[in-house]
Design an enzyme around this catalytic site. Structure first.
Site, PDB file in Angstrom:
ATOM      1  N   ARG A  87      27.147   2.094 -10.258  1.00  0.00           N
ATOM      2  CA  ARG A  87      28.093   1.353  -9.402  1.00  0.00           C
ATOM      3  C   ARG A  87      27.514   1.198  -8.014  1.00  0.00           C
ATOM      4  O   ARG A  87      27.549   0.131  -7.410  1.00  0.00           O
ATOM      5  CB  ARG A  87      29.424   2.085  -9.339  1.00  0.00           C
ATOM      6  CG  ARG A  87      30.472   1.674 -10.338  1.00  0.00           C
ATOM      7  CD  ARG A  87      29.978   1.603 -11.766  1.00  0.00           C
ATOM      8  NE  ARG A  87      31.011   1.182 -12.687  1.00  0.00           N
ATOM      9  CZ  ARG A  87      31.817   2.024 -13.332  1.00  0.00           C
ATOM     10  NH1 ARG A  87      31.696   3.334 -13.182  1.00  0.00           N
ATOM     11  NH2 ARG A  87      32.739   1.553 -14.159  1.00  0.00           N
ATOM     12  N   ASP A 127      25.656  -0.117 -15.665  1.00  0.00           N
ATOM     13  CA  ASP A 127      27.072  -0.495 -15.704  1.00  0.00           C
ATOM     14  C   ASP A 127      27.188  -1.960 -15.284  1.00  0.00           C
ATOM     15  O   ASP A 127      26.176  -2.638 -15.082  1.00  0.00           O
ATOM     16  CB  ASP A 127      27.928   0.433 -14.831  1.00  0.00           C
ATOM     17  CG  ASP A 127      29.305   0.655 -15.443  1.00  0.00           C
ATOM     18  OD1 ASP A 127      30.036  -0.336 -15.594  1.00  0.00           O
ATOM     19  OD2 ASP A 127      29.643   1.804 -15.773  1.00  0.00           O
ATOM     20  N   HIS A 152      30.726  -2.457 -20.423  1.00  0.00           N
ATOM     21  CA  HIS A 152      30.122  -2.135 -19.127  1.00  0.00           C
ATOM     22  C   HIS A 152      28.692  -2.667 -19.036  1.00  0.00           C
ATOM     23  O   HIS A 152      27.790  -1.986 -18.547  1.00  0.00           O
ATOM     24  CB  HIS A 152      30.126  -0.619 -18.891  1.00  0.00           C
ATOM     25  CG  HIS A 152      31.496  -0.061 -18.613  1.00  0.00           C
ATOM     26  ND1 HIS A 152      32.112  -0.164 -17.384  1.00  0.00           N
ATOM     27  CD2 HIS A 152      32.373   0.591 -19.417  1.00  0.00           C
ATOM     28  CE1 HIS A 152      33.308   0.413 -17.448  1.00  0.00           C
ATOM     29  NE2 HIS A 152      33.490   0.870 -18.674  1.00  0.00           N
ATOM     30  N   ASP A 206      32.510   3.568 -24.087  1.00  0.00           N
ATOM     31  CA  ASP A 206      33.892   3.543 -23.584  1.00  0.00           C
ATOM     32  C   ASP A 206      34.279   2.133 -23.126  1.00  0.00           C
ATOM     33  O   ASP A 206      33.422   1.293 -22.863  1.00  0.00           O
ATOM     34  CB  ASP A 206      34.049   4.509 -22.395  1.00  0.00           C
ATOM     35  CG  ASP A 206      33.155   4.121 -21.229  1.00  0.00           C
ATOM     36  OD1 ASP A 206      31.996   3.745 -21.474  1.00  0.00           O
ATOM     37  OD2 ASP A 206      33.609   4.171 -20.072  1.00  0.00           O
ATOM     38  N   GLU A 207      35.569   1.934 -23.047  1.00  0.00           N
ATOM     39  CA  GLU A 207      36.169   0.768 -22.389  1.00  0.00           C
ATOM     40  C   GLU A 207      35.460  -0.541 -22.742  1.00  0.00           C
ATOM     41  O   GLU A 207      34.987  -1.246 -21.865  1.00  0.00           O
ATOM     42  CB  GLU A 207      36.162   0.987 -20.865  1.00  0.00           C
ATOM     43  CG  GLU A 207      36.991   2.184 -20.455  1.00  0.00           C
ATOM     44  CD  GLU A 207      36.937   2.499 -18.963  1.00  0.00           C
ATOM     45  OE1 GLU A 207      37.951   2.984 -18.438  1.00  0.00           O
ATOM     46  OE2 GLU A 207      35.885   2.262 -18.321  1.00  0.00           O
ATOM     47  N   TRP A 217      37.071  12.339 -22.646  1.00  0.00           N
ATOM     48  CA  TRP A 217      37.446  12.077 -21.246  1.00  0.00           C
ATOM     49  C   TRP A 217      38.896  11.653 -21.104  1.00  0.00           C
ATOM     50  O   TRP A 217      39.521  11.898 -20.088  1.00  0.00           O
ATOM     51  CB  TRP A 217      36.516  11.017 -20.631  1.00  0.00           C
ATOM     52  CG  TRP A 217      36.703   9.606 -21.113  1.00  0.00           C
ATOM     53  CD1 TRP A 217      36.230   9.081 -22.274  1.00  0.00           C
ATOM     54  CD2 TRP A 217      37.393   8.548 -20.443  1.00  0.00           C
ATOM     55  NE1 TRP A 217      36.582   7.755 -22.383  1.00  0.00           N
ATOM     56  CE2 TRP A 217      37.295   7.408 -21.261  1.00  0.00           C
ATOM     57  CE3 TRP A 217      38.084   8.453 -19.230  1.00  0.00           C
ATOM     58  CZ2 TRP A 217      37.867   6.182 -20.918  1.00  0.00           C
ATOM     59  CZ3 TRP A 217      38.655   7.235 -18.880  1.00  0.00           C
ATOM     60  CH2 TRP A 217      38.535   6.115 -19.716  1.00  0.00           C
ATOM     61  N   TYR A 232      37.279  15.111 -13.465  1.00  0.00           N
ATOM     62  CA  TYR A 232      36.894  13.883 -12.782  1.00  0.00           C
ATOM     63  C   TYR A 232      36.891  14.105 -11.267  1.00  0.00           C
ATOM     64  O   TYR A 232      37.916  13.975 -10.596  1.00  0.00           O
ATOM     65  CB  TYR A 232      37.832  12.735 -13.190  1.00  0.00           C
ATOM     66  CG  TYR A 232      37.291  11.992 -14.402  1.00  0.00           C
ATOM     67  CD1 TYR A 232      36.724  12.693 -15.457  1.00  0.00           C
ATOM     68  CD2 TYR A 232      37.317  10.600 -14.479  1.00  0.00           C
ATOM     69  CE1 TYR A 232      36.203  12.024 -16.560  1.00  0.00           C
ATOM     70  CE2 TYR A 232      36.796   9.930 -15.576  1.00  0.00           C
ATOM     71  CZ  TYR A 232      36.241  10.655 -16.612  1.00  0.00           C
ATOM     72  OH  TYR A 232      35.715   9.990 -17.695  1.00  0.00           O
ATOM     73  N   ASP A 270      35.768  12.299  -9.100  1.00  0.00           N
ATOM     74  CA  ASP A 270      35.919  11.096  -8.269  1.00  0.00           C
ATOM     75  C   ASP A 270      37.377  10.962  -7.815  1.00  0.00           C
ATOM     76  O   ASP A 270      37.708  10.074  -7.033  1.00  0.00           O
ATOM     77  CB  ASP A 270      35.468   9.834  -9.017  1.00  0.00           C
ATOM     78  CG  ASP A 270      36.205   9.605 -10.332  1.00  0.00           C
ATOM     79  OD1 ASP A 270      36.703  10.595 -10.920  1.00  0.00           O
ATOM     80  OD2 ASP A 270      36.289   8.454 -10.777  1.00  0.00           O
ATOM     81  N   TRP A 289      32.176   9.614 -10.879  1.00  0.00           N
ATOM     82  CA  TRP A 289      32.015   8.157 -10.986  1.00  0.00           C
ATOM     83  C   TRP A 289      31.782   7.586  -9.599  1.00  0.00           C
ATOM     84  O   TRP A 289      32.269   8.123  -8.599  1.00  0.00           O
ATOM     85  CB  TRP A 289      33.247   7.536 -11.647  1.00  0.00           C
ATOM     86  CG  TRP A 289      33.341   7.961 -13.081  1.00  0.00           C
ATOM     87  CD1 TRP A 289      34.156   8.933 -13.594  1.00  0.00           C
ATOM     88  CD2 TRP A 289      32.549   7.493 -14.159  1.00  0.00           C
ATOM     89  NE1 TRP A 289      33.916   9.078 -14.941  1.00  0.00           N
ATOM     90  CE2 TRP A 289      32.944   8.206 -15.320  1.00  0.00           C
ATOM     91  CE3 TRP A 289      31.546   6.526 -14.293  1.00  0.00           C
ATOM     92  CZ2 TRP A 289      32.364   7.993 -16.569  1.00  0.00           C
ATOM     93  CZ3 TRP A 289      30.985   6.310 -15.542  1.00  0.00           C
ATOM     94  CH2 TRP A 289      31.384   7.027 -16.663  1.00  0.00           C
ATOM     95  N   GLU A 339      32.335   4.312  -8.214  1.00  0.00           N
ATOM     96  CA  GLU A 339      32.930   3.070  -7.690  1.00  0.00           C
ATOM     97  C   GLU A 339      33.079   3.099  -6.171  1.00  0.00           C
ATOM     98  O   GLU A 339      32.858   2.113  -5.493  1.00  0.00           O
ATOM     99  CB  GLU A 339      34.315   2.830  -8.311  1.00  0.00           C
ATOM    100  CG  GLU A 339      34.286   2.321  -9.747  1.00  0.00           C
ATOM    101  CD  GLU A 339      34.401   3.448 -10.750  1.00  0.00           C
ATOM    102  OE1 GLU A 339      33.996   4.589 -10.422  1.00  0.00           O
ATOM    103  OE2 GLU A 339      34.886   3.196 -11.874  1.00  0.00           O
TER     104      GLU A 339
HETATM  105  C1  ACM Z   1      35.107   6.734 -18.466  1.00  0.00           C
HETATM  106  O1  ACM Z   1      35.618   7.361 -17.520  1.00  0.00           O
HETATM  107  N1  ACM Z   1      35.299   5.442 -18.581  1.00  0.00           N
HETATM  108  C2  ACM Z   1      34.307   7.402 -19.479  1.00  0.00           C
END
Ligand code: ACM
Ligand code: ZN
Length: 764
Positions: free
Chosen positions: A164, A193, A267, A330-331, A397, A422, A424, A472, A474
């Site tokens: 990020r 990402d 991603h 993920d996602e 997660w 997490y 973050d 993370w 971001e």
């Molecule tokens: C994640 O936090 N998207 C693995």
């Protein structure tokens, strides 16, 4: 130069964490699993430390160099001897498992025992170094003791997201160095990402030529401004293959394995900006993303893409000797696959049920390739959906459920549930903290984590190989901020990973952290200082009819000072017991050690009115309340726009709130606020009515308002709503509220039902 000498003294008995100056201070983090002080005798360390190794082991040269360098930080010199009883002896003991060690201080000097993998010696040295004073190490006295230590979990990880926002090689090396001090052994590098591709791949140079830079980045939180706002600062960077080799080598010297993550199939915007032929096409413009979101543009799992990813993974596996290769998973939205004829044809050809099975098919293919190279994949817990690849390790997660399911299926699991892992998330009062993604994970909550869920039996628990803190990126744009978010929470995680539950104790950890904090400061680590700051907790005291505020700090000892409605430090007085507030008050406070203010002055405003602390019933119930469940609307704290935690949110369009006042009161005004955050589908109330009652059975209306709002604003807004009426008495107040209706035209999710977020009900 003074030599290491043995000294018998009869100083007072050593206590776990209360040393005197330069007397051995066992502030070891993570706490050893077995440590016993043998006597009241002490060994004094001169400034020349002699060391001998009875049998050299493969990494002994590197370990000695590391030890020597670290001792220099303490102005101590390591002198290697070929043999001899004096000083520190390293004794190889093949009976000890990898990573386990023994550290004995007695009349023989200091004896370290471990097997010849070297990791145990490295950890013994870390424990020994942590016994030295954080500053002046002259004439250190170490108590006679015996440590027999081994980690609770074999996987002790930290993840940093360098995709990020790129972080320099030097930042990564410093992070590795710090991890190793706390006996962590896996660094997971999130390298790719939507916002950047950060590793040189020789076969596909455009991945970094195009994918590693973007001309600008969203400012503020992604949900805050409407439309989004951007800076004008180019963001770029990647690691060359030589950089990667250096990172891997540096980590190896510290017994840390670096696990690369190459995200797929979601991603993947940065990769697709460089090589759009591996997308589903569909006329989208593939770009390196300059804002944070989950994007529909993902890899199209056709043969060309699989070859592309296999080529990338081949180079990655050449660079990273790690047994595990993280492939993300993920996602991954399925919108593009639903619309793509190639994807649909593949689903048909392979006899798959839907797009979820296509994702699973894709992960299986990649796993097969990675396995063919003698490696194993790790994936985020979404890889469970549509069928788990046969040898995959799951990184859980979205809570622990994925990890539990995987362990029951006899798959290895690394637990990283957001609520505990997490880092973050905010670690201090979000109202005043620097920007984070949201939520709240303070130091003591990280510490409280137990990665072995009670629902698993002994056999299943063996599959939980460890846990990991995830940072993370971001909102992590600078190395300073990376350290701010990681420390000191990483130390709490290190103890979760290493120390058996029965040996953990938060109060003791906080005492040990005090010395480690000084060490971190000396090392130039920009740790979050809320360890040294005051937090405020309010609760309604029924007996005293007031809002009782408790002031707390994580750092033990010292003194809290405060003032009401006054930020002048000179006016602060010592805090001794909870404060009782009867009207709106802003409290300012700070924490002092030896009369020195240790952190920033913190503050909190409490609104105290006739509604504060009152019970209420919402019909229907709140969709979510992040804090103060059941009394968030009357907890004395007003919601603020920056973060959602303080607000109560409702999904239905009509809401009734029945509030029971503490006693029959004279009332003439009701206030509340309604939040507007279009990116979260949160729109303010269309109408509010106030009804009153004496008995809680028959109500009559006293006021109604259809507020008008300034929707030309371009940022999340807290809209105050006020209803005044003729003075009257009441025991019960009912609010009937209409939600914001559908999200407005031209805004996110236009035409879809909005949510209502309210806080704080105030009655005067
Ligand atoms: C994640 O936090 N998207 C693995
Ligand atoms: Zn496709």
């Amino acid at each position: 130069m003074k030599k290491l000498i043995l000294l018998f003294t009869a100083l007072s008995c050593w206590a776990c964490t209360t040393p005197t100056d330069n007397q051995g201070d066992m502030s070891i983090i993570p706490c050893p699993n077995k440590m016993e002080v043998k006597s009241n005798n002490f060994l004094t360390l001169g400034n020349e430390v002699s060391i001998s190794i009875d049998t050299p082991f493969p990494t002994s040269g590197g370990v000695m160099q590391y030890f020597s360098d670290r001792l220099k930080e303490h102005h101590l010199t390591l002198v290697q001897k070929t043999s001899g009883k004096e000083g520190i002896r390293l004794v190889v003991d093949s009976r000890l498992p990898d990573e386990a060690y023994e550290l004995i201080i007695d009349t023989q000097g200091i004896t370290l025992r471990a097997n010849d993998s070297g990791a145990g010696f490295f950890y013994a040295i870390q424990s020994l170094l942590q016994m030295l004073p954080a500053t002046n190490s002259d004439n250190v006295s170490l108590p006679y003791l015996e440590i027999k230590d081994a980690p609770r979990f074999s996987y002790r990880g930290a993840m940093i997201d360098v995709a990020r926002n790129f972080q320099s090689k030097e930042t990564v090396l410093k992070f590795i160095d710090l991890m190793s001090v706390y006996k962590m052994n896996h660094l997971h590098l999130h390298l790719t990402d939507d916002q950047g591709w950060r590793i040189e791949i020789k076969k596909y140079p455009q991945l970094t030529d195009i994918g590693s830079s973007r001309p600008r980045t969203m400012t503020g939180h992604s949900d805050y401004y409407f439309p989004r706002r951007f800076d004008t600062i180019p963001q770029k960077g990647f690691y060359t293959q030589e950089d990667i080799k250096e990172i891997v080598r540096y980590a190896q010297e510290r017994f840390i394995t670096v696990i690369p993550e190459i995200e797929m199939p979601g991603h993947s915007s940065a990769a697709l900006a460089a090589y759009p032929q591996y997308s589903c096409g569909l006329g989208k413009n593939y770009v390196v993303r300059d804002y944070m979101d989950i994007f529909d543009e993902v890899y199209c799992p056709h043969e060309g893409t699989i070859q592309f990813l296999q080529d990338i993974l081949s180079e990655v596996m050449e660079l990273f000797p790690s047994q595990y290769i993280h492939i993300g998973g993920d996602e991954c939205p399925k919108k593009a696959w639903k619309a793509c004829s190639k994807c649909q044809a593949l689903i048909k050809k392979e006899g798959l049920k839907d797009e979820h099975e296509l994702q699973s098919w894709f992960i299986h293919r990649i796993e097969k390739f990675v396995n063919s190279k003698g490696r194993n994949i790790i994936g985020w817990d979404e890889i469970l959906e549509g069928g788990l690849a046969p040898n995959a390790t799951v990184m859980s997660w979205r809570g622990e459920q994925g990890g539990i399911a995987a362990a029951q299926m006899k798959h290895k699991v690394i637990m990283t549930p957001g609520d505990y892992c997490y880092i973050d998330h905010y670690q201090e009062d979000p109202e005043f903290a620097p920007l984070a993604i949201g939520s709240y994970l303070p130091l003591d909550s990280v510490y409280a984590y137990n990665p072995l869920p009670g629902i698993l039996n002994q056999e299943e628990r063996k599959y939980i190989i460890g846990t990991q803190a995830n940072l993370w990126g971001e909102y992590v744009q600078t190395p300073d901020y990376l350290e701010y978010m990681a420390f000191p929470r990483l130390l709490a995680m290190a103890e979760v990973q290493w120390t058996e539950t029965k040996n953990k104790n938060i109060e003791d950890f906080l005492k040990r952290l005090k010395k480690n904090f000084i060490w971190l400061d000396n090392k130039g680590v920009n740790a979050c200082r809320n360890f040294y700051e005051v937090s405020f907790q309010g609760r309604w005291n029924k007996e005293k009819s007031g809002q009782e505020i408790t002031l707390k700090t994580l750092c033990p000892g010292g003194e809290i000072r405060y003032a009401l409605n006054d930020s002048t430090e000179d006016h602060f007085q010592t805090y001794t017991s909870p404060l009782l507030l009867n009207s709106e008050t802003e409290i300012f406070a700070a924490f002092y050690l030896n009369n020195k203010r240790m952190g920033n002055i913190t503050r909190k405003r409490f609104t105290v009115n006739k509604a504060t602390g009152c019970d209420y019933i919402c019909t229907p119930k709140a969709g979510w309340e992040h804090i103060h469940k059941g009394y968030g609307l009357t907890d004395g704290l007003r919601g603020y726009t920056k973060d959602m935690r303080q607000w109560s949110s409702f999904y239905e369009d009509t809401l009734k709130i029945d509030l029971s006042l503490h006693k029959r009161e004279t009332v003439r005004q009701v206030k509340l606020a309604s939040l507007w955050r279009p990116w979260n589908k949160i729109w303010p109330a269309r109408q509010v009515q106030v009804w009153i009652s004496q008995d809680g059975l028959s109500y009559h209306p006293v006021a109604q308002i259809r507020p008008t709002y300034d929707f030309t604003r371009t940022e999340a807004t807290r809209f105050p709503i006020s209803l005044s009426f003729s003075k009257t008495t009441a025991k019960f107040i009912r609010l009937i509220i209409s939600g914001g209706g559908n999200c407005h035209k031209g805004y996110y999710k236009e035409g879809n039902p909005s949510e209502l977020a309210l806080d704080e009900i105030e009655i005067y």
